[in-house]
Design an enzyme around this catalytic site. Structure first.
Site, PDB file in Angstrom:
ATOM      1  N   SER A   1       5.743   2.905  -2.335  1.00 22.47           N
ATOM      2  CA  SER A   1       6.482   3.273  -1.237  1.00 22.47           C
ATOM      3  C   SER A   1       7.434   2.201  -1.732  1.00 22.47           C
ATOM      4  CB  SER A   1       5.591   2.732   0.078  1.00 22.47           C
ATOM      5  OG  SER A   1       4.794   3.900   0.190  1.00 22.47           O
TER       6      SER A   1
ATOM      7  N   ASP B   1       8.497   9.368   1.310  1.00 28.19           N
ATOM      8  CA  ASP B   1       8.583   8.870   0.101  1.00 28.19           C
ATOM      9  C   ASP B   1       7.912   8.845  -0.866  1.00 28.19           C
ATOM     10  OD1 ASP B   1       5.786   8.031   1.004  1.00 28.19           O
ATOM     11  OD2 ASP B   1       6.367   5.308   1.171  1.00 28.19           O
ATOM     12  N   HIS B   2       6.336   9.291  -1.176  1.00 35.93           N
ATOM     13  CA  HIS B   2       4.750  10.210  -1.756  1.00 35.93           C
ATOM     14  C   HIS B   2       4.211  10.655  -1.437  1.00 35.93           C
ATOM     15  CE1 HIS B   2       2.325   6.657  -0.774  1.00 35.93           C
ATOM     16  NE2 HIS B   2       3.294   6.681  -0.646  1.00 35.93           N
TER      17      HIS B   2
END
Ligand SMILES: *[C@@H]1O[C@H](CO)[C@@H](O)[C@H](O)[C@H]1NC(C)=O
Ligand SMILES: *[C@@H]1O[C@H](CO)[C@@H](O)[C@H](O)[C@H]1NC(C)=O
Ligand SMILES: *[C@@H]1O[C@H](CO)[C@@H](O)[C@H](O)[C@H]1NC(C)=O
Ligand SMILES: *[C@@H]1O[C@H](CO)[C@@H](O)[C@H](O)[C@H]1NC(C)=O
Ligand SMILES: [Zn+2]
Length: 526
Positions: free
Chosen positions: A113, A380-381
């Site tokens: 992150s 973010d992911h």
């Protein structure tokens, strides 16, 4: 007769709720055709891109909110309101533009992150574990900080005269928000109490201190993280008896008191609980520091509704304070604990966090206009979270697949993790999930590989956009493209050539309100 049996069987399958297998109207092609034709018409009407200058920018960041999480949160949202679930729309689903974001860090295929926050806030891809520094900086090596700092869109917006704010469900100095204001080679340096002596000697500053010093006039800061602002051993205001919640600072500074003192002559408010937050008058407050927990906020499912604000409540107050600035605002909102729920293998916690962030997106939409506000929703992911198993329409998102495994003859939940703490063997074989309460808030879904903490996933995440220049967020893009589009839309940051007076973007931005004014004026005069 067979029809009756089928009906009885399907009633049994549907838990005796009497719910048919799917909505009756869906049997009729007219339903699907007219729905699609309506959608087509709307698509035609939104073909003309909105090229206004964005007065306001809002980024909603669902930490760890991969596409499987978005889909599952949608189904959960629908089921919470008594529907099947699959057919409903999240607030983010209503945004007209979607693209994919490639999330890898410069040194990591599956990112974290911190490096990703540097990408979507500062416009530069970076190493995992680092915030607000380029990939020339090395995690944990203080002496690689200097000269490698990169600034964020929050700062570009502040420098352009906008109000700026940060709202998160994690501690305010966690990885995501910290890339907006800090330059730090280690995301874990929350306060000087978490930093190695060597880094302190070499002059590196902790993230809480940077929050107060780097961009001193951030208008709104809300989230958790009181303990990193207070001197060591200072007891917490909410949990005075609990040592683990007391201050962590070695330098003896009380950053909260310093913030309050600096705001003495300005309209600034410090609050630490929901009652105080809701008693702030946003039309007179120019600054707000809200720290609602010593660390991260609690999960929304576990939240004490009388003392802790929801993400939606925080976002509402933030926008009401920020939008008073005639130059507009930039707001970063993080649904930060979707990620934590997944790491713990607790899908129900993660999905309720995502649903709550979606509610906040809806509230923000009511308080702003797509005419002058660019709103972007992304992650973010991803995570190694998924759901499958040929579940029937309307199956509880936390429920079982309709069949047992044809290998070990045991049932399995639709939601599963690739790895994580949910891996369990009993007497050398997979747990029979029918013997446990898999609908409970903290149930840890089964995982293929045992890990104390489930990991992030590496696939692309979605970017939803609406408002000025939202159409530039299309296709498959590198994650660091996002703040470049947002800055371009708002005429802040490095690309402002198109913003000089007389150009199309500015003139289009001014046209609709002035046209309205002319019409109103003409009407009044006649
Ligand atoms: C930077 O610090 C690291 C230890 O964190 C050390 O190994 C390295 O030699 C230092 N580099 C310079 C140029 O001082
Ligand atoms: C904090 O408390 C611990 C134990 O209660 C004590 O040993 C330590 O000296 C205290 N530190 C400060 C800075 O007061
Ligand atoms: C799994 O548990 C359920 C409920 O106790 C039981 O009916 C079923 O037979 C069990 N299946 C296996 C393979 O042990
Ligand atoms: C595990 O095996 C032992 C010995 O066969 C048995 O007594 C026990 O009940 C089993 N435990 C479970 C959860 O099946
Ligand atoms: Zn994570």
């Amino acid at each position: 007769m067979t029809k009756v049996i089928t009906l009885i069987l399907s009633c049994l399958v549907w838990g005796g709720l009497g719910k048919p297998q799917f909505p009756e109207q869906e049997k009729d092609p007219v339903f699907w055709n007219s729905w699609a034709q309506r959608t087509l018409k709307n698509a035609m009407n939104t073909q003309e891109p909105n090229k206004n200058v964005a007065k306001n920018l809002i980024l909603f960041l669902g930490d760890g909110m991969g596409v499987p999480t978005v889909t599952a949160a949608r189904i959960l949202k629908g089921q919470l309101s008594g529907q099947y679930g699959e057919e409903v729309q999240l607030e983010m689903d209503k945004f007209p533009y979607v693209s994919l974001s490639k999330t890898y860090n410069t040194n990591a295929q599956v990112p974290d992150s911190a490096g990703t926050a540097t990408a979507y806030l500062c416009g530069v891809k970076a190493n995992e574990g680092t915030v607000g520094v380029s990939a020339a900086a090395v995690r944990g090596q203080c002496n690689t900080t200097q000269g490698n700092e990169v600034t964020s869109i929050l700062k570009w917006a502040k420098d352009a005269g906008k109000s700026v704010g940060i709202v998160t469900t994690t501690r305010v100095n966690h990885a995501t928000p910290s890339a907006a204001y800090a330059h730090c080679v280690d995301r874990d340096w929350y306060s000087d109490g978490e930093m190695p002596a060597e880094a302190l000697q070499d002059g590196c500053k902790d993230i809480a201190r940077q929050l107060m010093e780097n961009i001193p006039d951030i208008n709104v800061i809300m989230g958790g993280g009181r303990k990193y602002m207070l001197p060591k051993n200072t007891s917490d205001v909410e949990y005075p008896e609990e040592k683990k919640h007391s201050g962590t600072r070695k330098d003896g500074r009380n950053l909260i008191q310093e913030w309050i003192d600096r705001r003495k002559d300005k309209k600034g408010y410090y609050v630490w609980n929901k009652q105080e937050l809701l008693s702030v008058n946003p039309s007179t407050a120019d600054y707000l520091l809200g720290l609602f927990e010593p660390g991260d906020l609690t999960y929304d499912l576990d939240r004490d509704r009388s003392t802790d604000p929801s993400l939606t409540e925080m976002v509402e107050v933030a926008i009401k304070i920020l939008r008073k600035n005639p130059e507009g605002f930039y707001l970063l909102v993080e649904g930060g604990r979707i990620d934590h729920g997944h790491h713990e293998g607790k899908a129900k916690q993660a999905l309720h966090e995502a649903v709550e962030m979606d509610r906040a997106i809806g509230r923000a939409g009511l308080l702003t206009s797509a005419h002058d506000t660019l709103t972007v929703v992304t992650a973010d992911h991803s995570h190694v979270f998924n759901f499958g198993g040929y579940t029937m329409r309307g199956n509880s998102i936390f429920g079982l697949a309709p069949m047992v495994s044809d290998v070990d003859q045991k049932p399995f939940t639709s939601i599963l993790y690739g790895n994580g703490p949910g891996f369990k063997l009993v007497n050398g074989s997979r747990v029979n999930v029918s013997t446990v309460d898999y609908q409970q808030n903290d149930y840890q879904a089964q995982a293929a590989v045992p890990l104390r903490m489930e990991t992030h996933g590496g696939e692309d995440v979605a970017v939803f956009a609406k408002g000025p220049m939202a159409h530039l967020l299309h296709g498959v893009q590198e994650q660091n493209y996002i703040p470049h589009v947002m800055a371009y839309a708002a005429c802040v940051g490095q690309n402002k050539a198109h913003c000089r007076s007389g150009n199309s973007a500015t003139s289009i931005a001014i046209a609709p309100p002035s046209l309205a004014l002319i019409i109103t004026a003409t009407w009044l005069l006649c």
